[in-house]
Enzyme design. Structure first.
Site, PDB file in Angstrom:
ATOM      1  N   HIS A  88       0.790  -1.234   0.000  1.00  0.00           N
ATOM      2  CA  HIS A  88       0.000   0.000   0.000  1.00  0.00           C
ATOM      3  C   HIS A  88       0.823   1.285   0.000  1.00  0.00           C
ATOM      4  O   HIS A  88       0.266   2.377  -0.067  1.00  0.00           O
ATOM      5  CB  HIS A  88      -0.903  -0.038   1.242  1.00  0.00           C
ATOM      6  CG  HIS A  88      -2.020   0.929   1.241  1.00  0.00           C
ATOM      7  ND1 HIS A  88      -2.415   1.643   0.139  1.00  0.00           N
ATOM      8  CD2 HIS A  88      -2.866   1.301   2.226  1.00  0.00           C
ATOM      9  CE1 HIS A  88      -3.440   2.414   0.460  1.00  0.00           C
ATOM     10  NE2 HIS A  88      -3.723   2.225   1.721  1.00  0.00           N
ATOM     11  N   TYR A 107     -12.999   6.917  10.853  1.00  0.00           N
ATOM     12  CA  TYR A 107     -12.165   7.424   9.755  1.00  0.00           C
ATOM     13  C   TYR A 107     -12.696   6.928   8.414  1.00  0.00           C
ATOM     14  O   TYR A 107     -13.090   5.774   8.275  1.00  0.00           O
ATOM     15  CB  TYR A 107     -10.728   6.939   9.939  1.00  0.00           C
ATOM     16  CG  TYR A 107      -9.830   7.139   8.721  1.00  0.00           C
ATOM     17  CD1 TYR A 107      -9.125   8.323   8.547  1.00  0.00           C
ATOM     18  CD2 TYR A 107      -9.697   6.131   7.766  1.00  0.00           C
ATOM     19  CE1 TYR A 107      -8.305   8.504   7.436  1.00  0.00           C
ATOM     20  CE2 TYR A 107      -8.874   6.305   6.659  1.00  0.00           C
ATOM     21  CZ  TYR A 107      -8.184   7.492   6.499  1.00  0.00           C
ATOM     22  OH  TYR A 107      -7.381   7.668   5.401  1.00  0.00           O
ATOM     23  N   THR A 150      -4.863  10.919  -0.150  1.00  0.00           N
ATOM     24  CA  THR A 150      -6.173  11.023   0.492  1.00  0.00           C
ATOM     25  C   THR A 150      -6.118  12.021   1.644  1.00  0.00           C
ATOM     26  O   THR A 150      -5.049  12.372   2.129  1.00  0.00           O
ATOM     27  CB  THR A 150      -6.644   9.664   1.062  1.00  0.00           C
ATOM     28  OG1 THR A 150      -5.778   9.275   2.112  1.00  0.00           O
ATOM     29  CG2 THR A 150      -6.693   8.593  -0.014  1.00  0.00           C
TER      30      THR A 150
END
Length: 831
Positions: free
Chosen positions: A374, A505, A518
């Site tokens: 990621h 979140y 993001t």
């Protein structure tokens, strides 16, 4: 056995340092002072460079993209207080307000100036800090960082077995690789606005390489082979030529994969498990770094070459020998593999992974998914790849039926079966098995890594909800944003179980900006808190729906603001990192450059996942480190010399509220489309839930993980809420209806003049326009709070008593004796 030797890919930081940044119009001479203030690695960070300028459409809009804005300090502090308001009592709010006032008067303005100075000439003020937060993470990446996608089954039955499905997916994935490398992949857009495509350049042939001082991202831009894992054994073969054209047909690919499966079967799985070195990639990163040194230190060993081949592969294909029994097991298999110990030997699919790279996972029955590293990519980017790959598999099947069927790609590779063999160049399409030298140190390390991994898997559980009652069509017909509607479901279900609001979140995508990633949406608001309290109290349907609308509208407004880069989390984290660097420059011992936290302190999903954009993180400094810094700065030794002001941790970062918003209980991410069945990730805190969800036209798919925190019960609560809120919306909609048919009014007055059973109307199409008779329950049954059955808030008993009293009214008894009802009465809904 001929084996092509690969050189160790250099660090991405090093390779990018030789490239020119995309913005060349900046006056570099005016930045000399800024450059002198930072180290060479800070002046040339990973974030500064993009893909090389080449003709093509993929990166055509890159130089036109704006930079991520640095929010105003006062706005960020105001939003910081706002996100904490529903999570704090009055005393805590007063303490936070005092900390913010002190921050704005003291350290805040200076840190803001330093941040703007640092960001000068960079593509993004947050990107290097973002990469560092991932790469300095020391714990296992399994269940902590890597998310997964579960693809829908292939619609062509012939491909729903392992080898044919895997061959089809690999060929489509290679077509995507080719489109990226030739810059023929059309740019992503959002309502006509082009999005940053930088992440696609880091999607393939990259690897997360652990070192003693943190991880690095390495990339081999000339890679043309894949690595296949089967029963923990490693195989490789070339799939592209040096022009990035595919050199194998789907039939050739299936043949290679079948050969690999057959060869892997010849080694008993208990024996193969003893050499399943992929398990080492699940270790603590520092331990893994030391083991990589063991693998490469002996020049006479094959291990260095084998490791290089794995690191430089385009991606990893994992062929699992198991068939998970249900959706929850499938999701667990894609996220962390299975743990199964037989005669003391681990034979689960957890031994058939390599977590430092993107993995395409295919089960024995053809079920397939993706698990991805990621650091350099968000869920939105991998979602585009997964969607295009899935679409291409369908279009290629259509083309085999009708040669005029369209293609997803601007151009395609020449048919390998019709090419001159000499045109392929120096390639090796025959599968080769990697033979590791299992040194005693490696065997011992493998054993301990596997037991730790098995512990980690056992500590987590997964449940799914495939809600088919309605989806986006119904939600939008009721006037709600689908994402806001589902987010309020999470809030209501959690409050119904635990009676409190927790930090939540969700990532919002910021790829409208150059190198955008993001921003954090903090879902819990005063409006959402008011909604859940209203929903669970004895209020009218109209009152509940009005509260839901206000909460959803607030969430939508927050999402839009965060998508513009105007949230508070990323800005505050950047200010913290700048403070930390300032302390380092002044020679302080109270903080170190690696002191801020890993993404596990506040991740989620992307996806905006998500994600969403897919899963993403909200990095933050570790609470223990901040507490220690705070103690030493406020209580210095009498003999200690005078310290610069910035060595004392700023008041905002020592505020308990900052710990609160970086300890995520509900980590959520909305990422997906019809190509995906599920998407998910691990919980971001020990007492939290990881929630990945996909909102489809007529259904909602949710995958929830936790460390055994009543996950199944939470799923049941969500399903009950979805059913109950639909009843409320229809009830309110019915009350708002006007212009009822005079015939039906007359019919209700006469009640039962006719005989026989009234015929129910059938709803055609989607839930967007429910027709008469769509409900199966009677009016009396519909008045009960059946959707609340999972939680006794006192309302259910009251409702049942009230319903019983209504049934016993004398006037109704008399009416019943005077005129007996014929047939089943239907509820008439008008919209």
């Amino acid at each position: 056995m001929p084996v092509r030797t690969f050189t160790m890919p250099e660090s991405l930081n090093e390779s990018l340092a030789n490239q020119q940044p995309p913005n060349t119009d900046t006056d570099r001479t005016s930045l000399n002072g800024v450059k002198d203030a930072y180290s060479p690695s800070e002046r040339e960070p990973l974030a500064e460079s993009g893909p090389k300028e080449k003709p093509g459409i993929t990166y055509a809009a890159q130089d036109k993209l704006p930079k991520l804005p640095i929010p105003e300090l006062e706005d960020t502090c105001r939003k910081y207080q706002a996100v904490l308001a529903p999570l704090q009592n009055q005393r805590e709010q007063d303490d936070t307000s005092a900390a913010v006032r002190d921050f704005l008067k003291a350290d805040g303005p200076e840190l803001q100036v330093r941040l703007k100075k640092y960001a000068t000439g960079k593509t993004s003020y947050i990107e290097q800090f973002w990469y560092d937060s991932y790469l300095n993470f020391d714990n296992s990446v399994v269940l902590n960082l890597n998310p997964f996608f579960l693809l829908e089954d292939d619609p062509t039955p012939a491909r729903n077995n392992q080898v044919t499905r895997a061959a089809s997916l690999v060929i489509s994935a290679l077509s995507f690789v080719r489109a990226v490398r030739k810059e023929e992949l059309p740019p992503d857009t959002l309502r006509g606005t082009p999005l940053c495509m930088y992440q696609y350049s880091r999607l393939f042939s990259t690897a997360r390489i652990p070192t003693e001082s943190g991880c690095q991202i390495a990339q081999d831009s000339g890679s043309r082979h894949i690595v296949v894992l089967c029963k923990g054994q490693f195989y490789w073969f070339d799939v592209m030529d040096d022009k990035s054209d595919i050199i194998m047909t789907e039939k050739d690919m299936a043949l290679n994969l079948q050969v690999i499966v057959d060869d892997a079967e010849t080694t008993p799985i208990q024996e193969a498990a003893k050499g399943a070195l992929g398990v080492l990639s699940t270790e603590n990163r520092k331990i893994w770094a030391g083991l990589r040194d063991v693998l490469t230190r002996d020049a006479a060993s094959n291990n260095a070459e084998c490791l290089s081949i794995v690191d430089s592969a385009l991606f990893i294909l994992c062929l699992d020998y198991t068939e998970p029994k249900n959706g929850a097991e499938l999701c667990g298999n894609m996220l962390c593999g299975t743990s199964e110990v037989v005669k003391g030997i681990q034979i689960g699919t957890c031994t058939n992974r390599w977590y430092d790279k993107m993995q395409i996972i295919v089960c024995k029955n053809g079920s397939a998914g993706i698990n991805f590293e990621h650091t350099g990519v968000d869920g939105h980017t991998v979602l585009r790849m997964a969607s295009d790959v899935y679409t291409d598999t369908i279009l290629r099947f259509a083309k085999s039926i009708n040669g005029q069927a369209p293609s997803l790609w601007t151009s395609t590779s020449p048919d390998p079966s019709k090419r001159d063999p000499n045109s392929f160049g120096e390639v090796s399409t025959t599968p080769h098995k990697l033979e590791w030298d299992m040194l005693p140190e490696l065997s011992t390390a493998l054993r301990f890594a596997e037991t730790r991994l098995a512990d980690l898997i056992q500590q987590n559980e997964f449940e799914i909800l495939e809600f088919a009652g309605y989806g986006k069509n119904f939600i939008t017909s009721m006037g709600f944003s689908p994402d806001a509607f589902v987010q309020m479901a999470f809030q209501a279900a959690y409050y119904g179980l635990y009676g409190r609001v927790e930090n939540t979140y969700e990532p919002a995508m910021t790829k409208v900006f150059l190198h955008g990633r993001t921003e954090s949406i903090r879902v819990a608001t005063l409006e959402s808190m008011e909604f859940v309290k209203t929903f669970w109290a004895d209020n009218s349907p109209q009152h509940k729906v009005d509260a839901l609308k206000k909460a959803a509208q607030k969430h939508t407004a927050l999402t839009k603001e965060c998508a513009k880069g105007l949230g508070q989390d990323r800005h505050l984290y950047a200010l913290y990192c700048v403070w930390q660097r300032a302390v380092d420059e002044e020679g302080a011992e109270a903080a170190s450059s690696n002191g801020y936290s890993s993404p596990v302190d506040g991740p989620s999903s992307e996806a905006g996942m998500s994600p969403q954009q897919g899963p993403s993180v909200s990095p933050s400094p570790p609470r223990s480190a901040r507490a220690k810094n705070n103690d030493t700065s406020r209580s210095p030794s009498k003999s200690a010399p005078h310290k610069p002001a910035l060595q004392a941790i700023p008041s905002l970062f020592s505020d308990p509220g900052y710990d609160r918003i970086n300890n995520t209980i509900l980590s959520t991410s909305n990422c997906g489309n019809p190509a995906l069945r599920h998407f998910g990730f691990g919980p971001s805190s020990a007492d939290g839930f990881g929630i990945g969800y996909i909102i489809k036209d007529d259904s909602i798919s949710i995958c929830i993980s936790s460390k055994h925190r009543q996950t199944k019960r939470f799923v049941a609560s969500l399903e009950a809420y979805f059913l109950e809120v639909k009843r409320l919306l229809r009830s309110v909609k019915k009350g708002e209806s006007t212009g009822r048919s005079r015939v039906r009014e007359s019919e209700e007055e006469r009640k039962k003049r006719g005989k026989g059973k009234v015929i129910k109307g059938e709803t055609q199409g989607s839930e967007a326009a429910p027709a008469v008779g769509v409900e199966e329950v009677t009016e009396e049954e519909d008045e009960e709070l059946g959707g609340y059955g999972f939680f006794d808030a006192g309302m259910l008993l009251q409702a049942l008593k009230a319903s019983q009293e209504e049934k016993e009214k004398p006037s109704e008894k008399a009416a019943g004796h005077a005129r007996r009802a014929i047939g089943k009465k239907l509820r008439v809904s008008e919209y």
